[in-house]
Design a protein around this motif. Sequence first.
Motif, short mmCIF file in Angstrom:
data_model
loop_
_atom_site.label_atom_id
_atom_site.label_comp_id
_atom_site.label_asym_id
_atom_site.label_seq_id
_atom_site.Cartn_x
_atom_site.Cartn_y
_atom_site.Cartn_z
N TYR A 67 -19.89 16.55 5.78
CA TYR A 67 -21.17 16.05 5.31
C TYR A 67 -20.96 14.82 4.43
CZ TYR A 67 -22.52 20.57 7.02
OH TYR A 67 -22.71 21.66 7.84
N THR A 68 -21.86 13.84 4.58
CA THR A 68 -21.65 12.57 3.89
C THR A 68 -22.78 12.15 2.96
OG1 THR A 68 -22.61 11.24 5.68
CG2 THR A 68 -20.25 11.74 5.82
N GLY A 69 -23.78 12.98 2.77
CA GLY A 69 -24.82 12.65 1.80
C GLY A 69 -25.97 11.85 2.38
N SER A 133 -26.70 16.05 6.38
CA SER A 133 -26.17 14.74 6.75
C SER A 133 -24.78 14.90 7.35
CB SER A 133 -26.12 13.83 5.52
OG SER A 133 -27.41 13.64 4.99
N VAL A 134 -24.76 15.27 8.60
CA VAL A 134 -23.49 15.53 9.30
C VAL A 134 -22.88 14.20 9.75
CG1 VAL A 134 -22.42 16.68 11.26
CG2 VAL A 134 -24.37 17.75 10.10
N PHE A 142 -19.02 3.13 10.34
CA PHE A 142 -20.31 3.37 9.71
C PHE A 142 -20.85 4.77 10.02
CE2 PHE A 142 -19.72 -1.15 10.12
CZ PHE A 142 -20.12 -1.63 8.87
N ASN A 143 -19.95 5.71 10.25
CA ASN A 143 -20.37 7.08 10.54
C ASN A 143 -20.88 7.80 9.29
OD1 ASN A 143 -19.82 7.31 13.37
ND2 ASN A 143 -17.64 7.31 12.90
N ALA A 144 -20.43 7.37 8.12
CA ALA A 144 -20.88 7.99 6.87
C ALA A 144 -22.26 7.47 6.49
CB ALA A 144 -19.89 7.69 5.75
N HIS A 145 -23.08 8.35 5.95
CA HIS A 145 -24.41 7.99 5.46
C HIS A 145 -25.28 7.37 6.55
CE1 HIS A 145 -23.13 8.92 1.39
NE2 HIS A 145 -22.04 8.24 1.63
N SER A 146 -25.09 7.83 7.76
CA SER A 146 -25.91 7.34 8.87
C SER A 146 -26.17 8.49 9.83
CB SER A 146 -25.22 6.19 9.61
OG SER A 146 -24.11 6.65 10.37
#
Length: 244
Positions: A67-69, A133-134, A142-146
């Motif tokens: 999870y990335t928020g 937020s998986v 850019f997989n984090a927070h998207s």
Amino acid sequence: MWLRRTAVCAMVVPLAFLVLRDAPVRLAAPESATAKPAAQSGVPRPAIVSRAQWHADESLVKEHAVYTGTVKAVFVHHTGHTNGYDCADAPKMLRAMEEAHVEGEGWDDIGYNFVVDRCGTIYEGRAGGVGRSVRGAHATGFNAHSVGVAALGTYDAGVPVPKALIEGIAKVGAWKLDRSVDPEGIVRMVSTNGDSRYRRGEVVYLHAVAGHRDTYQTYCPGEALYAQLPTIRAEMARMRSRKR
């Protein structure tokens, strides 16, 4: 032998459609699998066909979700399938795609967070909980927070993009995007992988609703669907405004 850093925007399907694919990016300090659901947008959750309902093969999943928020951006993709499919066949197509992502590419799970078919039906993609937020495997760097939302089909130049598909993408995007982010605005993000269009650590300003090609060397999501991004952004903003 295929390059590993290729784009998940296209899949091996019965008609063997081949383009470059993205590989997933492992972050240095991911949040634990017990992370709380991210802040919601205020837009009601749309109807979503769960993995259990489309009969995802959970035995293929190699690792727990990461999870990335806060979701700061929505990346729109297309899957590379042919466009004339019967929507009743979408679950079968998803199962083949899951197998191709995991067994063909060696990834942990299906790459996209959500998939929308041409009839506007929204499907849960990557496991981990649709309300969380998986981290997906859809946008190198850019997989984090998207969140990655893929249109089931191939939307090259001249291909009609169904209104139901546009609305389906807008529904899931309006719901998932953090309430502080304007769907028609610009967001600040940082690349985590130099295999993207940007070097690792570079600060990038992107549309909150962007196409895969905006961060990676690919034609995805196809000229026709890419041209519809302003319409998708406007529809997301309209959905948000109704809830104020």
